[in-house]
Scaffold this active site. Structure first.
Site, PDB file in Angstrom:
ATOM      1  N   CYS A   1     -26.235  13.746  50.645  1.00 27.08           N
ATOM      2  CA  CYS A   1     -25.025  14.548  50.397  1.00 27.08           C
ATOM      3  C   CYS A   1     -23.813  13.846  49.786  1.00 27.08           C
ATOM      4  O   CYS A   1     -23.400  14.145  48.672  1.00 27.08           O
ATOM      5  CB  CYS A   1     -24.568  15.190  51.709  1.00 27.08           C
TER       6      CYS A   1
ATOM      7  N   HIS B   1     -16.697  16.879  52.067  1.00 23.12           N
ATOM      8  CA  HIS B   1     -17.458  15.643  52.343  1.00 23.12           C
ATOM      9  C   HIS B   1     -17.089  14.472  51.444  1.00 23.12           C
ATOM     10  O   HIS B   1     -17.916  13.604  51.149  1.00 23.12           O
ATOM     11  CB  HIS B   1     -18.975  15.930  52.223  1.00 23.12           C
TER      12      HIS B   1
ATOM     13  N   ASN C   1     -29.261  17.587  46.676  1.00 22.56           N
ATOM     14  CA  ASN C   1     -30.356  16.612  46.841  1.00 22.56           C
ATOM     15  C   ASN C   1     -31.597  17.414  47.220  1.00 22.56           C
ATOM     16  O   ASN C   1     -31.539  18.641  47.340  1.00 22.56           O
ATOM     17  CB  ASN C   1     -30.027  15.537  47.898  1.00 22.56           C
TER      18      ASN C   1
HETATM   19 CA    CA Z   1     -27.274  17.509  51.039  1.00 23.10          CA
END
Ligand code: CA
Length: 487
Positions: free
Chosen positions: A79, A137, A295
């Protein structure tokens, strides 16, 4: 031979005619850009990539009316670094962001260094109305907050994930607050809108879709184009779906797969809502929609990356080769399939070019503007190599990809060479047949590694301890073909 050349010529011509329509971009207004990111979505978990058990009607319709990409990669196999690459257009390893941010409170006060320019800043500076809805994030303290990184609007959550069911997480949160606890898990904390806490009551995927609709509706009223980064956390864990979404999949018996399917379906439903809003506000034709996953899918949590090997976190194709489509009625013709490699690192220069936005002086991007190549159907990066690297304990899994060729080393075994177009599952190692090509690719990866910066953080303390104890990154071993047993 002649026939093959003619065929190839026809194919290129067909590509030129089919993929992009004849009208030039300059002849019309700058496009709106809608970047939709799924989280841990498997390569085979969308209808347009051949899923038979999970249905994604909205995405499939976009794929049908637009262009799919069969060899699309992201900058990293999990991530945080993948998103850092997406936003900066640069390998996260180059600015010490090759691990997820620390799992401590407020990500330890750390974030993607502000010396890096985000694509949102470039678009904002060029007059775009910009927003991010969903998972960030990339840093939680003020200087790393989306509102300080080129986004006018932010609705969502700053850490790496969130629970989906407000009827569960709101009471849990309230109870911990009432008990005076400060160690409240990130996944149950309130969402926010531009720094202000909000009490969300909808299933999170639906909430994010609602906010995306609000953003594009607000965007329609402005006399400027917009950029929306819609970062769903679905179908990332925790596995939590609405019963009515799971009921769409009575044929799926595996419990995890069934919940996962419901989560993907909810996201797809949201994409459909946003597209309907674009139509209602007369923005459908001149909005570029790009959809991809950050991903590969996590196979232990219900995902399916067939035919690719392994999944999230891996240097095999399943780790960072992702489902992807582009849709833009004004420019992209239906039924296209772009078969050459592209990378999420390419989005920054592509968006900037489409927005006619000047790049900051001295910026060194790792991607390429894809648009000229998409017009002709040719490869945007013929003969060029790009890379993926994931550090693990005392070694680094590494991949170098050039055209259809991929050199990859996973664990401490030898380097292998695969033709990932003919053999996407990476079963037939051709390193013995093409030792020079393997040597060249490993050499390039080694040169690339000199551009890396030491990690600025580690996700968990153990990773950091190991890094020091094992004298990582140990690149002298990673790129040593003799050590790997290749000679
Ligand atoms: Ca991810």
């Amino acid at each position: 031979m002649k026939l093959a050349i003619i065929k190839q010529g026809l194919k290129l011509l067909a590509g030129a005619l089919c993929m992009i329509s004849a009208s030039s971009i300059a002849a019309q207004e700058r496009p709106n850009i809608l970047l939709i990111l799924a989280d841990d979505l498997g390569y085979a978990d969308v209808g347009f990539n051949g899923s038979t058990d999970i249905t994604t009607p909205s995405l499939d319709q976009l794929a049908h009316q637009g262009m799919t990409f069969s060899q699309a990669y992201v900058a990293h196999a999990f991530c945080g670094p993948s998103r850092a690459g997406l936003m900066t257009g640069r390998y996260p390893h180059k600015f010490g962001s090759q691990f997820n941010l620390p799992d401590t409170s407020m990500s330890g006060g750390l974030g993607i260094p502000t010396s890096e320019t985000f694509v949102s800043e470039v678009l904002q500076d060029s007059g775009y109305f910009t927003g991010v809805v969903g998972k960030w994030h990339l840093g939680e303290t003020e200087k790393y907050h989306p509102n300080n990184r080129g986004f006018d609007e932010f609705y969502g959550f700053l850490p790496g994930g969130h629970n989906y069911l407000p009827e569960e997480f709101n009471p849990r949160y309230d109870a911990l607050v009432a008990a005076g606890r400060t160690d409240i898990p990130d996944y149950i904390k309130p969402l926010e809108h531009n720094g202000k806490q909000v009490r969300e009551t909808e299933y999170i995927t639906d909430a994010l879709s609602r906010e995306a609709v609000n953003f594009v509706t607000a965007g329609a009223k402005k006399d400027q184009p917009w950029f929306l980064y819609l970062a769903y956390n679905a179908p990332h864990t925790p596995l939590q779906a609405k019963p009515e979404d799971m009921e769409k999949f009575p044929h799926i018996k595996d419990k995890k797969r069934k919940i996962y399917a419901g989560m993907v379906y909810a996201m797809d439903r949201g994409v459909g809502r946003v597209m309907a809003a674009l139509k209602e506000t007369d923005q459908y034709d001149n909005t570029l929609v790009l959809f991809l996953s950050d991903n590969g899918g996590k196979v232990s949590q219900g995902a399916n990356n067939d035919p690719l090997q392994a999944g999230k976190g891996s240097a095999y194709e399943g780790g960072f080769r992702v489902p992807m489509l582009a849709h833009w009625p004004a420019q992209i013709k239906p039924e296209g399939n772009y078969t050459h490699p592209v990378n999420a690192l390419d989005f920054f220069p592509t968006f900037a070019a489409l927005a006619e936005a000047p790049l900051p002086e001295g910026i060194e991007l790792d991607g390429k503007n894809l648009w000229p190549a998409l017009k002709t159907g040719a490869s945007a990066r013929k003969g060029e190599t790009f890379f993926a690297m994931r550090h693990r304990g005392d070694h680094s899994d590494t991949a170098a990809i050039r055209d259809n060729w991929k050199a990859v080393r996973v664990g401490k075994g030898p380097w292998a060479l695969y033709d990932v177009v003919a053999d996407p599952a990476e079963r037939k190692d051709l390193s013995g047949k093409k030792p020079q090509l393997l040597h060249d690719l490993v050499d390039e990866a080694n040169t690339w590694s000199w551009t890396h910066e030491q990690p600025r953080w580690f996700h968990i303390q153990k990773e950091g301890f190991e890094w020091r104890e094992k004298s990582m990154p140990r690149f002298h071993e990673t790129f040593d073909l003799l050590e790997g047993g290749n000679y």
